[in-house]
Design an enzyme around this catalytic site. Structure first.
Site, short mmCIF file in Angstrom:
data_model
loop_
_atom_site.label_atom_id
_atom_site.label_comp_id
_atom_site.label_asym_id
_atom_site.label_seq_id
_atom_site.Cartn_x
_atom_site.Cartn_y
_atom_site.Cartn_z
N ASN A 151 -8.15 -12.29 -5.61
CA ASN A 151 -7.72 -13.36 -4.70
C ASN A 151 -8.88 -14.30 -4.44
O ASN A 151 -10.00 -13.83 -4.19
CB ASN A 151 -7.23 -12.75 -3.37
CG ASN A 151 -6.38 -13.70 -2.56
OD1 ASN A 151 -5.88 -14.70 -3.09
ND2 ASN A 151 -6.22 -13.41 -1.29
N TYR A 157 -14.04 -8.10 -1.11
CA TYR A 157 -12.98 -7.20 -0.63
C TYR A 157 -12.20 -6.63 -1.82
O TYR A 157 -11.95 -5.43 -1.90
CB TYR A 157 -12.07 -7.98 0.32
CG TYR A 157 -10.93 -7.18 0.91
CD1 TYR A 157 -11.16 -6.21 1.88
CD2 TYR A 157 -9.61 -7.40 0.51
CE1 TYR A 157 -10.12 -5.48 2.43
CE2 TYR A 157 -8.56 -6.68 1.06
CZ TYR A 157 -8.81 -5.73 2.02
OH TYR A 157 -7.78 -5.00 2.56
P1 NAP Z 1 -7.19 -3.12 11.33
O1 NAP Z 1 -5.95 -3.36 12.12
O2 NAP Z 1 -8.29 -4.12 11.36
O3 NAP Z 1 -7.76 -1.66 11.69
C1 NAP Z 1 -8.94 -1.23 11.08
C2 NAP Z 1 -9.22 0.19 11.48
O4 NAP Z 1 -10.41 0.63 10.79
C3 NAP Z 1 -9.51 0.35 12.96
O5 NAP Z 1 -9.02 1.62 13.38
C4 NAP Z 1 -11.04 0.34 13.03
O6 NAP Z 1 -11.58 1.06 14.15
C5 NAP Z 1 -11.38 1.06 11.74
N1 NAP Z 1 -12.71 0.75 11.23
C6 NAP Z 1 -13.19 -0.45 10.81
N2 NAP Z 1 -14.46 -0.34 10.41
C7 NAP Z 1 -14.81 0.96 10.58
C8 NAP Z 1 -15.98 1.72 10.36
N3 NAP Z 1 -17.11 1.15 9.86
N4 NAP Z 1 -15.99 3.05 10.66
C9 NAP Z 1 -14.87 3.64 11.15
N5 NAP Z 1 -13.72 2.98 11.38
C10 NAP Z 1 -13.68 1.66 11.10
O7 NAP Z 1 -6.84 -2.98 9.78
P2 NAP Z 1 -5.45 -2.66 9.03
O8 NAP Z 1 -4.81 -3.93 8.69
O9 NAP Z 1 -4.70 -1.62 9.76
O10 NAP Z 1 -6.04 -2.07 7.66
C11 NAP Z 1 -6.23 -0.69 7.43
C12 NAP Z 1 -6.59 -0.50 5.97
O11 NAP Z 1 -5.58 -1.07 5.15
C13 NAP Z 1 -7.90 -1.17 5.55
O12 NAP Z 1 -8.57 -0.36 4.61
C14 NAP Z 1 -7.44 -2.45 4.89
O13 NAP Z 1 -8.37 -2.92 3.95
C15 NAP Z 1 -6.16 -1.98 4.23
N6 NAP Z 1 -5.22 -3.06 3.93
C16 NAP Z 1 -4.70 -3.84 4.92
C17 NAP Z 1 -3.80 -4.85 4.58
C18 NAP Z 1 -3.18 -5.74 5.60
O14 NAP Z 1 -2.50 -6.70 5.21
N7 NAP Z 1 -3.34 -5.50 6.89
C19 NAP Z 1 -3.45 -5.06 3.24
C20 NAP Z 1 -4.01 -4.24 2.26
C21 NAP Z 1 -4.88 -3.24 2.62
P3 NAP Z 1 -11.76 0.35 15.62
O15 NAP Z 1 -10.40 0.30 16.24
O16 NAP Z 1 -12.68 1.23 16.35
O17 NAP Z 1 -12.32 -1.01 15.36
#
Ligand code: NAP
Length: 249
Positions: A151, A157
């Protein structure tokens, strides 16, 4: 359908919010004893633990940065000691740092790899000892459609998410003889805090590319994770399960 998850011990990293929270709740609904990890948002983590405990009284949280290998190892050692094992690891914690290659800073590159790749690698290494002992285990990586198709503005990422595919397939081969599977769930664009910052124009452009015509929910991803974590998926390993509304096929 009984998924055979009752009594299984699970750790979902980044389980305080978004996709990780939905995965934790879905696993608990199937009877698993779930611990979530978080790094900064304690209020969200506590809310998730309260919701977990509403299912069958169990649910814990542990705070550590997944980029800190020693802290991850210590957290898994403590969990295994207190619960008596670890059966399911969902490497969900991740960050997105966007920017064009030409302008991307070294410190951001280091941070995104440390969290998204180093974290998943070191935690899988820490978890597989207990799984080998139990001769049963499930490791799930949270990939991304961006890791499959690339992308503009997301090269770092995308690289971290592609790396998880190589890691997962290698682990699948190394651990298969011990009845441990390893798979990637690859979400498309999901409605969470991570995608909240998208402008209406970006959102409309994206929706026009998704055959199913909508962004996914965290629960759509949790359903795939729960099935892959279960006994029902015992013959599935080294795979990438895309849950993206048809955005990439
Ligand atoms: P999110 O709402 O931003 O939540 C991120 C989570 O990861 C939170 O619980 C955060 O903890 C935790 N986190 C971040 N950095 C961390 C670290 N260094 N150590 C421990 N915990 C950490 O993200 P999400 O959208 O649910 O995404 C979750 C996963 O799905 C990620 O791997 C992301 O790349 C993947 N993903 C997301 C999407 C999308 O469209 N949303 C698409 C494809 C893949 P805190 O609450 O303490 O900050």
């Amino acid at each position: 359908m009984d998924l055979g998850l009752s009594g299984k011990i699970a750790l979902v990293t980044g389980g305080s919010r978004g996709i990780g929270k939905a995965c934790a709740l879905a696993l608990a609904k199937e009877g698993a004893d779930v611990t979530i990890s978080f790094t900064s948002n304690e209020i969200a983590a506590q809310e998730t633990v309260d919701a977990l405990r509403a299912h069958h009284g169990k649910g814990e949280m542990v705070r550590f940065d997944v980029g800190d290998a020693a802290a991850g190892q210590a957290a898994i050692d403590a969990l295994v000691k207190s619960k008596g094992g670890l059966h399911v690891l969902v490497n969900n914690a991740g960050v997105a740092i966007d920017g064009l290659v030409m302008r991307f800073k070294d410190e951001d590159l280091e941070k995104i790899f440390k969290t998204n790749v180093f974290g998943a690698y070191t935690l899988s290494r820490a978890a597989c000892r207990a799984m080998m002992k139990a001769r049963w285990g499930r490791i799930i990586m949270m990939g991304s459609v961006v890791g499959e198709m690339g992308n503009t503005g997301q090269s770092a990422y995308a690289a971290t998410k592609s790396a998880l595919e190589g890691l997962s397939k290698s682990l699948a081969r190394e651990l298969a003889s011990r009845n441990i599977t390893c798979n990637v769930v690859s979400p498309g664009f999901i409605d969470t805090d991570m995608t909240k910052g998208m402008t209406e124009t970006m959102r409309a452009a994206l929706l026009s590319q998704i055959p199913l015509g909508a962004m996914g929910s965290a629960e759509d991803i949790a359903d795939a994770v729960t099935w892959l974590s279960s006994e029902r998926a015992r013959y599935v390993t080294g795979q990438v399960l895309s849950v993206n509304g048809g955005l990439y096929m």
